[in-house]
Motif scaffolding. Structure first.
Motif, PDB file in Angstrom:
ATOM      1  N   ARG A 156       0.836  -1.216   0.000  1.00 30.61           N
ATOM      2  CA  ARG A 156       0.000   0.000   0.000  1.00 30.61           C
ATOM      3  C   ARG A 156       0.859   1.251   0.000  1.00 30.61           C
ATOM      4  O   ARG A 156       0.688   2.150   0.817  1.00 30.61           O
TER       5      ARG A 156
ATOM      6  N   GLU B  49      -4.650  -8.949  12.547  1.00 30.00           N
ATOM      7  CA  GLU B  49      -5.270  -9.934  11.665  1.00 30.00           C
ATOM      8  C   GLU B  49      -5.516 -11.208  12.470  1.00 30.00           C
ATOM      9  O   GLU B  49      -4.673 -11.593  13.283  1.00 30.00           O
ATOM     10  N   GLY B  50      -6.644 -11.817  12.198  1.00 25.95           N
ATOM     11  CA  GLY B  50      -6.902 -13.094  12.860  1.00 25.95           C
ATOM     12  C   GLY B  50      -7.611 -12.954  14.188  1.00 25.95           C
ATOM     13  O   GLY B  50      -8.008 -13.944  14.775  1.00 25.95           O
ATOM     14  N   ASP B  54     -11.281  -8.872  13.244  1.00 23.19           N
ATOM     15  CA  ASP B  54     -10.983  -9.268  11.872  1.00 23.19           C
ATOM     16  C   ASP B  54     -12.007 -10.292  11.388  1.00 23.19           C
ATOM     17  O   ASP B  54     -12.588 -10.166  10.315  1.00 23.19           O
ATOM     18  N   ARG B  58     -14.587  -9.423   8.486  1.00 23.29           N
ATOM     19  CA  ARG B  58     -14.472 -10.193   7.244  1.00 23.29           C
ATOM     20  C   ARG B  58     -15.830 -10.793   6.874  1.00 23.29           C
ATOM     21  O   ARG B  58     -16.258 -10.734   5.724  1.00 23.29           O
ATOM     22  N   ALA B  75      -7.276  -2.547   6.601  1.00 21.27           N
ATOM     23  CA  ALA B  75      -5.886  -2.289   6.990  1.00 21.27           C
ATOM     24  C   ALA B  75      -5.822  -2.395   8.509  1.00 21.27           C
ATOM     25  O   ALA B  75      -6.672  -1.828   9.209  1.00 21.27           O
ATOM     26  N   TYR B  77      -4.160  -1.831  12.107  1.00 25.74           N
ATOM     27  CA  TYR B  77      -3.229  -0.992  12.872  1.00 25.74           C
ATOM     28  C   TYR B  77      -3.398  -1.323  14.351  1.00 25.74           C
ATOM     29  O   TYR B  77      -4.084  -0.608  15.077  1.00 25.74           O
ATOM     30  N   PRO B  78      -2.830  -2.424  14.789  1.00 30.92           N
ATOM     31  CA  PRO B  78      -3.064  -2.820  16.179  1.00 30.92           C
ATOM     32  C   PRO B  78      -2.278  -1.984  17.191  1.00 30.92           C
ATOM     33  O   PRO B  78      -2.380  -2.217  18.370  1.00 30.92           O
ATOM     34  N   LYS B 195      -6.059 -14.374  22.455  1.00 28.32           N
ATOM     35  CA  LYS B 195      -5.296 -15.592  22.163  1.00 28.32           C
ATOM     36  C   LYS B 195      -4.332 -15.903  23.313  1.00 28.32           C
ATOM     37  O   LYS B 195      -4.298 -17.018  23.828  1.00 28.32           O
ATOM     38  N   THR B 300     -17.448 -19.566  11.130  1.00 29.65           N
ATOM     39  CA  THR B 300     -16.278 -19.184  11.945  1.00 29.65           C
ATOM     40  C   THR B 300     -16.396 -19.714  13.371  1.00 29.65           C
ATOM     41  O   THR B 300     -15.545 -19.431  14.205  1.00 29.65           O
TER      42      THR B 300
ATOM     43  N   ALA C 335      -1.285 -18.290  13.560  1.00 30.23           N
ATOM     44  CA  ALA C 335      -2.553 -17.611  13.865  1.00 30.23           C
ATOM     45  C   ALA C 335      -3.359 -17.401  12.585  1.00 30.23           C
ATOM     46  O   ALA C 335      -4.586 -17.557  12.577  1.00 30.23           O
ATOM     47  N   ILE C 336      -2.685 -17.073  11.496  1.00 24.77           N
ATOM     48  CA  ILE C 336      -3.394 -16.878  10.227  1.00 24.77           C
ATOM     49  C   ILE C 336      -3.946 -18.216   9.725  1.00 24.77           C
ATOM     50  O   ILE C 336      -5.053 -18.292   9.210  1.00 24.77           O
ATOM     51  N   VAL C 339      -7.161 -18.841  11.272  1.00 25.63           N
ATOM     52  CA  VAL C 339      -8.273 -18.103  10.665  1.00 25.63           C
ATOM     53  C   VAL C 339      -8.798 -18.867   9.457  1.00 25.63           C
ATOM     54  O   VAL C 339     -10.013 -19.041   9.281  1.00 25.63           O
ATOM     55  N   GLN C 342     -10.605 -21.997  10.548  1.00 26.59           N
ATOM     56  CA  GLN C 342     -11.910 -21.667  11.138  1.00 26.59           C
ATOM     57  C   GLN C 342     -12.902 -21.296  10.044  1.00 26.59           C
ATOM     58  O   GLN C 342     -14.073 -21.631  10.106  1.00 26.59           O
ATOM     59  N   TYR C 343     -12.409 -20.588   9.041  1.00 26.51           N
ATOM     60  CA  TYR C 343     -13.286 -20.182   7.945  1.00 26.51           C
ATOM     61  C   TYR C 343     -13.901 -21.416   7.294  1.00 26.51           C
ATOM     62  O   TYR C 343     -15.038 -21.407   6.858  1.00 26.51           O
ATOM     63  N   TYR C 414       3.676   2.111   7.302  1.00 30.52           N
ATOM     64  CA  TYR C 414       3.908   3.464   7.830  1.00 30.52           C
ATOM     65  C   TYR C 414       5.067   4.102   7.068  1.00 30.52           C
ATOM     66  O   TYR C 414       6.162   3.517   7.026  1.00 30.52           O
TER      67      TYR C 414
END
Lengths: 170, 337, 504
Positions: A156, B49-50, B54, B58, B75, B77-78, B195, B300, C335-336, C339, C342-343, C414
């Motif tokens: 991005r 993410e996750g 999210d 989603r 996007a 931004y945690p 988590k 989910t 972790a991804i 996801v 789970q999906y 950033y």
């Protein structure tokens, strides 16, 4: 990493440059402390411990350095940072180009800015030789980078004229 | 296990890859003309993410895009417990209704109690809550503490370590309030996210945990819910019929909904483009009735019972309640007592 | 979770049938691993629409193959141009890059590939066979124990500092201090952030890594025509397949080293929240401690390359264990994967092994097959990859700067991170020029915040009682191990000091 503190054939060690990192570290540690004076203990405990060790190490280092200056074995010259001197202008110019790259990428977008930066930096380092090859290589790298980063990986990055045009074309 | 036809799968994979390639070359915005949305919707998410946000976003955007005829880009931004996302959103996002934020109102409102943001909170509002996930107390299924009575009794003998996502969180406030009411000693340990909190309780490092229900009730073999911080238990079957805090202890705590994920927007966008805002709010309501959305949520493993729309007024009321209780516990949240 | 040979034979056969997914994923993983800022986790996220559209089993195979190969990919630029692709490869250049400078990049790459594959394969098979027991590691390694594990890694600073103790320690503690920038993990009080919101969560690792290693290297390297020494250049001109083969033979002769350092990676990988960077530093430090020639580490020593590469690949299989056995991912990529699973309606956790054993074991069999296929894919490429090192610095330096700055940006999107990378580049330049080891600074930046997290958590749990650090039996055993390890290291150092001149 070479650690030869003597240079220029002089008998004295030039230890001024060696004090730059400790000086930066010391300033940073003191600044850090100033930000946590009113904080809860959880914010302070690690910093005070690590900072105290750091400052002690710096103190020992500086004192031993100053003692060697006093004994006439060393001086506070900064030569090690700048030698070989002949490269300093090139290095300063490369630094300025890098800073400009970051600054202008927001407006110029990835592709054009990369082309200009890579081309200019290579010309700088080659002292203008092989300019045709360099321009071609810069173009290939910038466009290749565009397809890899912007197109395939959807980085991005700020979009510039080239990216906007490609978005219409592709 | 699902046994797959390898030939068919390979074709599907190649087809999928090709389709993704073709789709990527389509200029999406131009395909749908100049009416709103003119481009992809951009969603700032203040968590990783996750995570729960999210997952919810989603699933929601996956259906909402059908009604808006556009794609959603998220996007993440945690940073700084979500502060970065809000600061970025308020600082960078265009006020043209294409850019939204999707966060968990409770903990994120509590951020501002601990330290106000650099922008004016009056310039921002939440306009659509998509779920209401109650704060709960949970234990390890085969652990030594099995009921809330066990916890309170043990907490009177020794200080218990409670795994929480972060200190400024509705579930944490619930624990602190419970401790204050019963005299039990609870020591909340922030573990940076659901988590890690689940890991802390599962591995026995924490005595028990307090989190939103959503991530716990779908792991019945690992965990058991023992208390809800809401007036009603919306998940009696999934939570071993756990009691609610006010019914069990006679407290009068407000509804500590720990997961109240909602879309937020710059007020300037609404003022500038009321017609666009109307399209947004009308189209999103359709999502809740769409069976595809229910399917996506169930897929989910999140409980459908927690899904529910809340409008701008409900969001504002909730945000205010959280702010008020947060102020009450500010010293404990900041460590400056 | 009982061992059923028939099931495993069936699974392996099945996985080999997915070569058409694994091979492209390996190539993709190698590329994204090699570019700083990109990683398996963010690549899988970018490709999520594609992955979600796949069959769960194929999606899983695809993700696992990217994950394993990206780990190996990260070591390639670390060896060739002193730029680790990810923080997990931060210990790789310590000995990998000196080998390159000596013209031994073919060898170094081959050693790294064989160590990665052998380490990865061994730990994957161990994970398959010993999953129920290995998953228990997470139940014993709590905050207190993890503090000691972190200290094992951090004590590497002392080893690095062996040549110039004061400078090494100053660099390390400066790194640790930089690592403390950001909000504290308990009350989220911002510290040392200079009012910059971008530093609230601490110093981002990729810009620090890019700056300290890549940018500073680019500024230094322009003094020479090539990154290679004169002798190195001569060797590179003569190098061919024989050098690659030599590397394979050397790596194979270090099989025992590969085995135990990869097991360090496996065990650390099982602990949720730990990761490849700590594992590779700990492995490097342990390898050095028990070596007969610790003084050669940092000069292009084979074991110094084998240890971190085996360990960080051991982590890869380790992180999947808590995901599959207790449903808690061990790291970002895991972790991804959760996801995606789970999906598709797959609930991970103990039940998966009873309900869908093939799917539960699939990640490990897929990983084993990936490693197996990877060695044949990548080994022949070593020779061609090494050619990068003969490129003149006139071209190399600008390419390194521009592409690694992209990497600095990518990890968080950033613009600030590019400026930060440049700032670290300046620090790195000064450090290199004046004999402060940039790796010591980086170890501090990477491990400092992790150590602090566990430390504060332990202190908060004990309500401020420092004796909590010695409250666990396993923790105390680890403390003894730590003191022995550091003590032995110093002892061997002292004994070796007189008369060692061989700098590899």
């Amino acid at each position: 990493m070479a650690d030869d503190t003597k240079s220029g054939g002089s008998e004295k060690k030039h230890i001024g440059a060696d004090l730059v990192i400790p000086a930066v570290a010391l300033i940073f540690a003191l600044y850090y402390f100033s930000t946590i004076l009113d904080s809860p203990w959880t914010a302070q405990v690690s910093a005070f411990f690590i900072g105290a060790v750091l400052i002690t190490l710096i103190a020992v280092f500086v004192i031993s350095g100053l003692l060697s200056v006093r004994r006439g074995e060393a001086d506070l010259g900064l030569q090690r940072l700048t030698e070989p001197l002949s490269f300093m202008p090139t290095r300063a110019a490369l630094f300025a180009l890098t800073l400009s790259f970051i600054f202008f990428v927001e407006w110029g977008g990835f592709t054009i800015t990369t082309f200009v930066f890579v081309g200019a930096a290579m010309l700088l380092l080659s002292r203008g030789r092989n300019w045709k090859f360099i321009l071609a290589l810069s173009a290939v790298l910038a466009i290749g980078g565009y397809f890899l980063f912007v197109y395939a990986f959807e980085v991005r990055f700020p979009k510039g004229p080239f990216e906007l045009l490609m978005a219409q074309v592709l | 296990m699902t046994h797959f036809d390898r030939g068919a799968s390979r074709r599907a994979f190649l087809k999928g890859t090709a389709a993704a390639g073709v789709a990527a070359t389509l200029p999406l915005s131009s395909a749908f003309g100049a009416s709103f949305p003119e481009r992809n919707m951009q969603v700032y998410v203040p968590t990783r993410e996750g995570g729960g946000a999210d997952r919810n976003q989603r699933a929601f955007a996956g259906v909402w895009k059908k009604y808006l005829n556009t794609e959603f880009e998220a996007a993440f931004y945690p940073g700084a417990a979500g502060r970065v996302a809000y600061e970025k959103y308020m600082g960078l996002a265009k006020a043209d209704c294409h850019e939204l934020i999707f966060g968990n109102m409770g903990p994120e409102v509590l951020n501002w109690v601990v330290e106000p943001p650099t922008f004016d909170l009056n310039d921002f509002m939440y306009f659509a809550r998509v779920d209401a996930d109650p704060g709960i107390v949970f234990v390890k299924r085969d652990g030594p503490l099995q009921t809330i009575d066990d916890i309170v009794a043990e907490g009177k003998k020794r200080t218990l370590n409670v795994g929480v996502s972060r200190l400024a969180h509705p579930a944490t406030l619930g624990m602190l309030a419970l401790g204050r009411h019963t005299g039990a000693q609870f020591n909340p340990i922030p573990l940076s996210g659901g988590k890690n909190t689940r890991a802390g309780v599962e591995t026995g490092e924490m005595d028990f945990g307090a989190l939103p229900a959503g991530g716990i009730v779908n792991r019945p073999k690992n965990f058991k819910v023992v208390l809800m911080f809401t007036h009603k238990n919306p998940l009696p079957d999934l939570s071993d019929n756990a009691p609610t805090v006010n019914a069990k202890f006679g407290t009068s705590l407000p509804d500590l909904v720990a997961g109240a994920r909602a879309y937020g927007i710059k007020k300037a966008a609404i003022e500038k483009y009321p017609d666009r805002y109307k399209i947004l709010t009308e189209s999103l309501l359709k999502v809740f009735d769409d069976p595809e959305y229910k399917e996506a949520i169930i897929r989910t493993k999140a409980p459908w019972e927690l899904i529910g729309y809340g409008g701008p007024e409900e969001c504002a009321t909730y945000a205010k309640a959280m702010t008020d209780i947060g102020k009450d516990y500010k010293d404990l949240l900041t460590g400056k007592s | 979770m009982e061992f059923d040979p028939g099931l495993f034979i069936e699974l392996f056969t099945r996985m080999f049938g997915f070569w058409w997914v694994i091979l492209p994923a390996i190539l993709l993983g190698l590329v994204v691993g090699a570019i700083p800022g990109f990683s398996a986790a963010n690549t899988i996220i970018i490709l999520l629409p594609l992955t979600l559209s796949m069959d769960p089993e194929i999606g899983l195979v695809f993700m696992v193959a990217i994950y394993a190969s990206s780990r190996m990919g990260a070591g390639i630029p670390a060896i060739l141009v002193n730029i680790p692709g990810t923080a997990g490869a931060a210990a790789t250049p310590l000995d990998g890059y000196p080998m390159t400078k000596q013209g031994r990049s073919h060898q170094a790459l081959a050693i790294s590939f064989v160590s990665s594959v052998a380490g990865g394969l061994l730990t994957t098979i161990m994970a398959l066979l010993a999953m129920p027991w290995l998953s228990q590691v997470a139940y014993y390694l709590h905050s207190v124990e993890m503090i000691v594990v972190m200290l094992f890694g951090i004590s590497l600073i002392a080893s690095i500092a062996a040549r110039d103790t004061l400078k090494g320690l100053i660099a390390g503690f400066f790194g640790l201090m930089i690592g403390l920038i950001g909000a504290d993990v308990v009350y989220a009080t911002p510290r040392g952030t200079m009012g910059l919101l971008e530093l609230y969560d601490g110093v981002p690792l990729i810009p620090a890594l890019v700056g300290l290693f890549a940018i500073s290297e680019a500024f230094v390297v322009i003094e020479r025509r090539s990154i290679l020494s004169d002798e190195g250049q001569r060797l590179m001109e003569e190098a061919g397949w024989a050098e690659t083969w030599e590397g394979v033979k050397i790596a194979c002769s270090k099989w025992w080293h590969i085995a135990w350092t990869s097991i360090i990676g496996l065990v650390i990988g099982v602990v949720p929240g730990a990761g490849a960077s700590i594992a590779s530093f700990v492995a490097y430090q342990q390898s050095r401690t028990y070596s007969k020639t610790p003084e050669l580490y940092g000069t292009g020593h084979v074991e110094g390359l084998v240890a971190p590469e085996s360990a960080n690949n051991g982590v890869t299989s380790g992180t999947l264990i808590p995901l599959l056995v207790i449903g808690i991912p061990g790291g970002a990529t895991a972790a991804i994967m959760l996801v995606v699973l789970q999906y598709h309606g797959v609930t991970v956790g103990p039940d998966l092994f009873n309900d869908k054993p093939q799917l539960a074991y699939a990640p490990f069999t897929a990983m084993a097959v990936t490693y197996f296929l990877m060695i044949f894919t990548i080994l022949p490429l070593a020779r061609y990859m090494s050619k990068v090192t003969v490129v003149s610095t006139t071209y190399m330096a600008p390419i390194i700067i521009s592409f690694t700055l992209v990497g600095a940006f990518v990890s968080r999107d950033y613009m600030f991170d590019m400026y930060l990378a440049l700032a670290f580049g300046v620090i790195g330049y000064v450090a290199r020029k004046t004999g402060y080891h940039v790796a010591a600074i980086l170890i501090g930046v990477i491990l400092g915040p992790l150590l602090e997290t566990y430390f504060l958590r332990a202190l908060k749990m004990s309500q401020g009682d420092i004796m909590v650090l010695f409250s666990s039996r396993l923790g105390n055993v680890l403390w003894v191990g730590l003191f022995l390890s550091v003590g032995l290291s110093l002892y061997f150092e002292k004994r070796k000091k007189p008369g060692n001149a061989d700098d590899g």
